[in-house]
Design a protein around this motif. Structure first.
Motif, PDB file in Angstrom:
ATOM      1  N   ASP B  70      36.005  32.339  32.258  1.00 13.25           N
ATOM      2  CA  ASP B  70      36.913  31.712  31.295  1.00 13.25           C
ATOM      3  C   ASP B  70      36.898  30.202  31.484  1.00 13.25           C
ATOM      4  OD1 ASP B  70      38.005  34.244  30.387  1.00 13.25           O
ATOM      5  OD2 ASP B  70      38.989  34.332  32.345  1.00 13.25           O
ATOM      6  N   LEU B  71      36.643  29.784  32.720  1.00  8.21           N
ATOM      7  CA  LEU B  71      36.701  28.366  33.062  1.00  8.21           C
ATOM      8  C   LEU B  71      35.576  28.026  34.046  1.00  8.21           C
ATOM      9  CD1 LEU B  71      38.243  25.592  33.185  1.00  8.21           C
ATOM     10  CD2 LEU B  71      39.564  26.565  35.076  1.00  8.21           C
ATOM     11  N   VAL B  72      34.910  26.902  33.769  1.00  5.57           N
ATOM     12  CA  VAL B  72      33.878  26.403  34.676  1.00  5.57           C
ATOM     13  C   VAL B  72      34.434  25.153  35.352  1.00  5.57           C
ATOM     14  CG1 VAL B  72      31.631  25.260  34.721  1.00  5.57           C
ATOM     15  CG2 VAL B  72      31.930  27.334  33.378  1.00  5.57           C
ATOM     16  N   VAL B  73      34.437  25.131  36.684  1.00  6.52           N
ATOM     17  CA  VAL B  73      34.926  23.960  37.423  1.00  6.52           C
ATOM     18  C   VAL B  73      33.760  23.374  38.218  1.00  6.52           C
ATOM     19  CG1 VAL B  73      36.563  23.113  39.131  1.00  6.52           C
ATOM     20  CG2 VAL B  73      37.232  24.954  37.580  1.00  6.52           C
ATOM     21  N   CYS B  74      33.316  22.196  37.796  1.00  2.00           N
ATOM     22  CA  CYS B  74      32.145  21.592  38.425  1.00  2.00           C
ATOM     23  C   CYS B  74      32.418  20.130  38.755  1.00  2.00           C
ATOM     24  CB  CYS B  74      30.936  21.701  37.506  1.00  2.00           C
ATOM     25  SG  CYS B  74      30.433  23.417  37.268  1.00  2.00           S
ATOM     26  N   THR B  75      31.425  19.475  39.354  1.00  2.00           N
ATOM     27  CA  THR B  75      31.576  18.067  39.712  1.00  2.00           C
ATOM     28  C   THR B  75      31.380  17.170  38.506  1.00  2.00           C
ATOM     29  OG1 THR B  75      30.833  18.484  41.949  1.00  2.00           O
ATOM     30  CG2 THR B  75      30.664  16.227  41.164  1.00  2.00           C
ATOM     31  N   GLY B  76      30.324  17.430  37.727  1.00  3.18           N
ATOM     32  CA  GLY B  76      30.001  16.560  36.589  1.00  3.18           C
ATOM     33  C   GLY B  76      29.241  15.328  37.048  1.00  3.18           C
ATOM     34  N   PRO B  85      23.725  22.960  31.921  1.00  2.61           N
ATOM     35  CA  PRO B  85      23.663  23.011  30.460  1.00  2.61           C
ATOM     36  C   PRO B  85      22.926  24.260  29.958  1.00  2.61           C
ATOM     37  CG  PRO B  85      23.039  20.827  31.236  1.00  2.61           C
ATOM     38  CD  PRO B  85      23.148  21.707  32.443  1.00  2.61           C
ATOM     39  N   LEU B  86      21.902  24.654  30.714  1.00  2.00           N
ATOM     40  CA  LEU B  86      21.132  25.822  30.321  1.00  2.00           C
ATOM     41  C   LEU B  86      21.949  27.101  30.440  1.00  2.00           C
ATOM     42  CD1 LEU B  86      17.903  25.190  30.061  1.00  2.00           C
ATOM     43  CD2 LEU B  86      17.916  27.287  31.352  1.00  2.00           C
ATOM     44  N   LEU B  87      22.734  27.199  31.513  1.00  4.37           N
ATOM     45  CA  LEU B  87      23.589  28.373  31.697  1.00  4.37           C
ATOM     46  C   LEU B  87      24.602  28.457  30.572  1.00  4.37           C
ATOM     47  CD1 LEU B  87      24.395  28.182  35.521  1.00  4.37           C
ATOM     48  CD2 LEU B  87      22.744  29.671  34.394  1.00  4.37           C
ATOM     49  N   LEU B  88      25.096  27.287  30.156  1.00  5.31           N
ATOM     50  CA  LEU B  88      26.140  27.260  29.128  1.00  5.31           C
ATOM     51  C   LEU B  88      25.593  27.593  27.741  1.00  5.31           C
ATOM     52  CD1 LEU B  88      28.115  24.136  30.360  1.00  5.31           C
ATOM     53  CD2 LEU B  88      28.928  26.503  30.334  1.00  5.31           C
ATOM     54  N   ARG B  89      24.274  27.578  27.586  1.00  8.61           N
ATOM     55  CA  ARG B  89      23.706  27.938  26.284  1.00  8.61           C
ATOM     56  C   ARG B  89      23.228  29.380  26.239  1.00  8.61           C
ATOM     57  NH1 ARG B  89      21.570  22.512  26.091  1.00  8.61           N
ATOM     58  NH2 ARG B  89      19.479  23.144  26.668  1.00  8.61           N
ATOM     59  N   ARG B  90      23.612  30.176  27.246  1.00  7.75           N
ATOM     60  CA  ARG B  90      23.145  31.559  27.279  1.00  7.75           C
ATOM     61  C   ARG B  90      24.277  32.555  27.023  1.00  7.75           C
ATOM     62  NH1 ARG B  90      17.903  32.265  29.573  1.00  7.75           N
ATOM     63  NH2 ARG B  90      18.137  34.482  29.290  1.00  7.75           N
ATOM     64  N   GLY B  91      25.136  32.274  26.097  1.00  8.35           N
ATOM     65  CA  GLY B  91      26.074  33.311  25.648  1.00  8.35           C
ATOM     66  C   GLY B  91      27.508  33.160  26.109  1.00  8.35           C
ATOM     67  N   GLY B  92      27.741  32.398  27.206  1.00  5.52           N
ATOM     68  CA  GLY B  92      29.131  32.238  27.643  1.00  5.52           C
ATOM     69  C   GLY B  92      29.760  31.028  26.963  1.00  5.52           C
ATOM     70  N   ASN B  93      31.060  31.076  26.689  1.00  4.14           N
ATOM     71  CA  ASN B  93      31.761  29.919  26.103  1.00  4.14           C
ATOM     72  C   ASN B  93      32.976  29.534  26.920  1.00  4.14           C
ATOM     73  OD1 ASN B  93      30.122  30.181  23.742  1.00  4.14           O
ATOM     74  ND2 ASN B  93      31.504  31.813  23.097  1.00  4.14           N
ATOM     75  N   PRO B  94      32.805  29.269  28.193  1.00  6.80           N
ATOM     76  CA  PRO B  94      33.995  28.959  28.988  1.00  6.80           C
ATOM     77  C   PRO B  94      34.533  27.556  28.695  1.00  6.80           C
ATOM     78  CG  PRO B  94      32.017  28.692  30.306  1.00  6.80           C
ATOM     79  CD  PRO B  94      31.568  29.187  28.973  1.00  6.80           C
ATOM     80  N   GLU B  95      35.784  27.332  29.102  1.00  4.42           N
ATOM     81  CA  GLU B  95      36.333  25.978  29.118  1.00  4.42           C
ATOM     82  C   GLU B  95      35.643  25.232  30.259  1.00  4.42           C
ATOM     83  OE1 GLU B  95      38.884  24.611  27.239  1.00  4.42           O
ATOM     84  OE2 GLU B  95      38.861  26.417  25.983  1.00  4.42           O
ATOM     85  N   ILE B  96      35.524  23.918  30.129  1.00  2.00           N
ATOM     86  CA  ILE B  96      34.795  23.158  31.152  1.00  2.00           C
ATOM     87  C   ILE B  96      35.693  22.093  31.769  1.00  2.00           C
ATOM     88  CG2 ILE B  96      32.827  21.624  31.551  1.00  2.00           C
ATOM     89  CD1 ILE B  96      31.523  23.192  29.154  1.00  2.00           C
ATOM     90  N   PHE B  97      35.747  22.114  33.102  1.00  5.90           N
ATOM     91  CA  PHE B  97      36.519  21.106  33.840  1.00  5.90           C
ATOM     92  C   PHE B  97      35.572  20.379  34.785  1.00  5.90           C
ATOM     93  CE2 PHE B  97      38.796  19.657  37.556  1.00  5.90           C
ATOM     94  CZ  PHE B  97      39.947  19.071  37.026  1.00  5.90           C
ATOM     95  N   MET B  98      35.441  19.063  34.596  1.00  5.38           N
ATOM     96  CA  MET B  98      34.556  18.280  35.452  1.00  5.38           C
ATOM     97  C   MET B  98      35.400  17.388  36.363  1.00  5.38           C
ATOM     98  SD  MET B  98      31.493  19.171  34.896  1.00  5.38           S
ATOM     99  CE  MET B  98      30.234  19.640  33.718  1.00  5.38           C
ATOM    100  N   ALA B  99      35.378  17.674  37.658  1.00  8.11           N
ATOM    101  CA  ALA B  99      36.250  16.991  38.616  1.00  8.11           C
ATOM    102  C   ALA B  99      36.026  15.477  38.622  1.00  8.11           C
ATOM    103  CB  ALA B  99      36.016  17.559  40.014  1.00  8.11           C
ATOM    104  N   SER B 100      34.779  15.054  38.480  1.00  8.42           N
ATOM    105  CA  SER B 100      34.498  13.623  38.618  1.00  8.42           C
ATOM    106  C   SER B 100      35.066  12.812  37.449  1.00  8.42           C
ATOM    107  CB  SER B 100      33.004  13.377  38.764  1.00  8.42           C
ATOM    108  OG  SER B 100      32.349  13.683  37.560  1.00  8.42           O
ATOM    109  N   ASP B 101      35.483  13.493  36.370  1.00 10.26           N
ATOM    110  CA  ASP B 101      36.117  12.775  35.257  1.00 10.26           C
ATOM    111  C   ASP B 101      37.466  12.174  35.667  1.00 10.26           C
ATOM    112  OD1 ASP B 101      34.043  13.519  33.690  1.00 10.26           O
ATOM    113  OD2 ASP B 101      35.125  15.039  32.535  1.00 10.26           O
ATOM    114  N   PHE B 102      38.019  12.674  36.767  1.00  8.55           N
ATOM    115  CA  PHE B 102      39.377  12.274  37.126  1.00  8.55           C
ATOM    116  C   PHE B 102      39.447  11.322  38.311  1.00  8.55           C
ATOM    117  CE2 PHE B 102      39.398  16.240  34.891  1.00  8.55           C
ATOM    118  CZ  PHE B 102      40.293  15.977  33.879  1.00  8.55           C
TER     119      PHE B 102
END
Lengths: 371, 290
Positions: B70-76, B85-102
């Motif tokens: 449901d949610l992807v938590v990564c560094t970014g 990006p490739l994983l995200l184009r293979r059928g899943g539509n999770p919300e994305i949270f990138m820690a380094s944005d903060f």
């Protein structure tokens, strides 16, 4: 301290006086008692004073720490706000990448490979678009060939994706890869015989990934070339091993690429890296079997033995024709590769020894590669 | 055949899982999600401390994992650009949270060219090794979790308050220890410890990779050795996933210890969460301080 010395001095003084009157003694005792009380009171006052000062200092310190933290937060937030990008007319330009390659072979001399240009970006919140064209020369005349031009959904529910336009068919492991990521100078024989190198279709592809812990994916394609059905399975064995197996069935017009118009494919790939850390050392074994009126297969292993160095061995065959190839490549970075390849070719009656020297350079945006 | 397979798959599906499914790219974020979400989330971790997060592949097991998320938590900051990006184009539509944005990124390059190596245009992505960044990310992540799972929002905020209190206490004690480590001269393998160095005040006198992501050549190592033998660092540090050879080579020639810091959760046996990550990192550095 001074009070104590006074007391001690008085006591010492007392011992040096041999003759004393009772009244004097009593006076002295009273005086000493008074002094002691004074000392006691003095110390208590000092201790409590120190305690108060300590408490104040602690309060100040925690206040300072909190203020420092707040100041840090404010500074960080300001820095983050200020670093938020500026806008320009080209901010939304798609990612642009180009691949330049060329091969020198002892048979044919130097051949400049097609220069491949790729553009890709999210179209909006629902679609992703990808365009690849190859610029080359055919018989002295320049030509631009449309390699890929497809759109893909990005937000369908339930693990489904739809892709439409011109794309590389999902039938066969290697088929979906661009040529510049291949591990050998040329495609394996079955790819050349059945697919003319690569099976590109104009049509629609639907894929569905199941919600399971292992990869289980089904797909179907309908295109101007025919129909395709696909299934992929894959997973990990421990931290060091990953694998994938694919099954595909292709039906095309009998005059199109493939023998009698029907083709079944089985492919597998197994990758190993110590602890799954592929940057330093890794091994990849892959093979595919094509079955139609005729059949063909290949098996290849590529071993990255140092961070920038890989060696590979491949055997490929279609019917009675077969070859063996050996390659060594050096990649100074992720974006450049130089390769030496030797092929012992037994496709024709006479055995042919071939040597190749190839360069592949990637400029600009260079997207992720699939497994 | 196809419908039979479909039926089997539907039967294999887990029945109505209620917990939030979280896909964490790196162990440090998985640990933070566990602190903040407790039982309310099931966390899958894409990498271990022994895998280079720059160099992972979009392998089948991860396609399956991200499909469930449901949610992807990564560094970014492009750390995962080679595979996420490739994983995200293979059928899943999770919300994305990138820690380094903060957080504020260090080492934002002035010149963006591949001739500088594998640089990150948005700045150094290894943000988690500054404990003050963890605190900032925790606040933002809690907002994300609470927004996605509103019925448990109170729980997330309560866990955040608890975490913040424990983190502040830990930070206060680390800040004490850091004072004596400030100015310690170290050499690193890659720019993986820039945030740690910035927080502690470590003096990074040399980086073995002269350009990020490009292994040093023999000539580069020789000139590095020449430079460092004049004023050798106290210690050469690396992550568990980095090539140990160049550090050990320096260790042999300079007689300076080459050590592996945990870098993230499970980077060594004592590191089981974010608290022990910093405890251990400081302990190891203190051991080598003269």
């Amino acid at each position: 301290m001074r009070t104590i010395s006074v007391v001690v001095a008085l006591l010492l003084l007392g011992t040096h006086m041999p003759v004393v009157h009772a009244q004097d003694l009593e006076d002295e005792v009273a005086e000493l008692r008074a002094l002691l009380t004074e000392v006691q009171q003095n110390y208590e006052a000092r201790i409590s004073d120190l305690e108060i000062r300590l408490a104040k200092a602690e309060q100040l310190a925690s206040g300072a720490r909190r203020e420092a933290t707040e100041a840090f937060d404010i500074a960080e937030q300001t820095a983050i706000d200020q670093s938020a990008g500026t806008s320009a007319a080209n901010t939304f330009n798609p990612a642009l990448g180009a691949v330049l390659s060329g091969v020198y072979s002892d048979n044919d001399g130097f051949e400049l490979g097609e220069a491949e240009v790729n553009l890709k970006a999210d179209v909006d919140d629902k679609f992703f678009g990808n365009l690849t064209f190859a610029v080359g020369e055919e018989g002295g005349e320049g030509e631009i060939e449309l390699e890929e031009a497809w759109l893909q959904t990005t937000s369908l529910p339930g693990g489904a994706t739809l892709r439409g336009g011109r794309f590389f068919s999902g039938a066969g492991y290697l088929n979906e890869f661009h040529r510049h990521v291949d591990d050998f100078v040329d495609r394996p024989l079955p790819y050349q015989a059945f697919y003319d190198g690569q099976y590109k279709v104009d049509g629609l592809q639907a894929r569905w990934v199941a919600k399971t812990s292992m990869l289980f994916e089904l797909g179907a394609e309908a295109s101007t070339s025919g129909e395709t059905l696909l299934a992929n399975f894959g997973g990990d064995i421990g931290a060091s091993n990953s694998w994938q197996v694919g099954l595909s069935w292709v039906k095309t017009d009998p005059d199109a690429l493939i023998g009698d118009g029907e083709l079944a494919l089985v492919d597998f790939v197994w990758k190993w890296a110590p602890n799954g850390n592929s940057g330093l050392r890794n091994f990849k074994l892959q093979g595919e079997y094509f079955s139609s009126e005729e059949s063909g297969w290949y098996l290849q292993g590529v071993w990255q033995f140092l961070p920038q160095w890989r060696a590979g061995l491949r055997h490929d065959t279609v019917e009675d024709a077969d070859r063996d190839s050996l390659m060594l490549d050096w990649s100074p970075s992720e974006y450049s590769r130089l390769r030496l390849q030797y092929t012992n070719d037994r496709v024709f009656a006479e055995t042919d020894d071939q040597w190749f020297l190839q360069y592949i350079m990637s400029l600009g945006a260079h997207g992720a590669h699939q497994f | 055949m196809k419908s039979l397979l479909l039926l089997i798959t539907i039967l294999l599906l887990p029945a109505g899982a209620s917990a939030l499914e979280v896909f964490a790219c790196e162990p440090e974020w998985a640990s933070l999600v566990s602190e903040l979400a407790g039982e309310d989330a099931d966390v899958t971790i894409a990498t271990t401390a022994f895998q280079d997060p720059h160099r992972l592949q979009a392998k089948p097991s991860l396609i399956a994992a991200i499909r469930k998320a449901d949610l992807v938590v990564c560094t970014g900051a492009d750390l995962e650009i080679g595979w996420l990006p490739l994983l995200l184009r293979r059928g899943g539509n999770p919300e994305i949270f990138m820690a380094s944005d903060f957080v504020r990124k260090l080492e934002v390059p002035q010149v963006i060219s591949r001739s500088q190596g594998d640089i990150h245009p948005q700045g150094n992505p290894h943000v988690h090794l500054d404990p003050r960044n963890i605190r900032r990310v925790a606040v933002a992540l809690t907002e994300q979790l609470a927004a996605m799972d509103t019925k448990n929002a109170v729980d997330y905020n309560a866990r955040l308050a608890d975490f913040q209190e424990r983190w502040s206490d830990a930070l206060a004690s680390w800040d004490q220890r850091v004072m004596s480590l400030a100015g310690l001269e170290v050499a690193t393998h890659h720019r993986s410890f820039s945030y740690l160095a910035n927080w502690i005040g470590l003096d990074i006198v040399a980086t073995i990779e002269s350009k990020p992501g490009i292994p040093p050549s023999g000539a580069q190592l020789a000139s590095l050795l020449e430079r460092l033998s004049v004023n050798p660092p106290v210690v050469v540090i690396r992550t568990p996933y980095e090539n140990e050879k160049p550090s050990l080579w320096l260790n042999k020639r300079l007689s300076v210890p080459a050590i592996q810091l945990p870098y993230t959760i499970s980077g060594n046996a004592a590191v089981t969460d974010l608290f022990t990550l910093f405890d251990e990192t400081l302990r190891i550095l203190e051991e080598h301080q003269t």
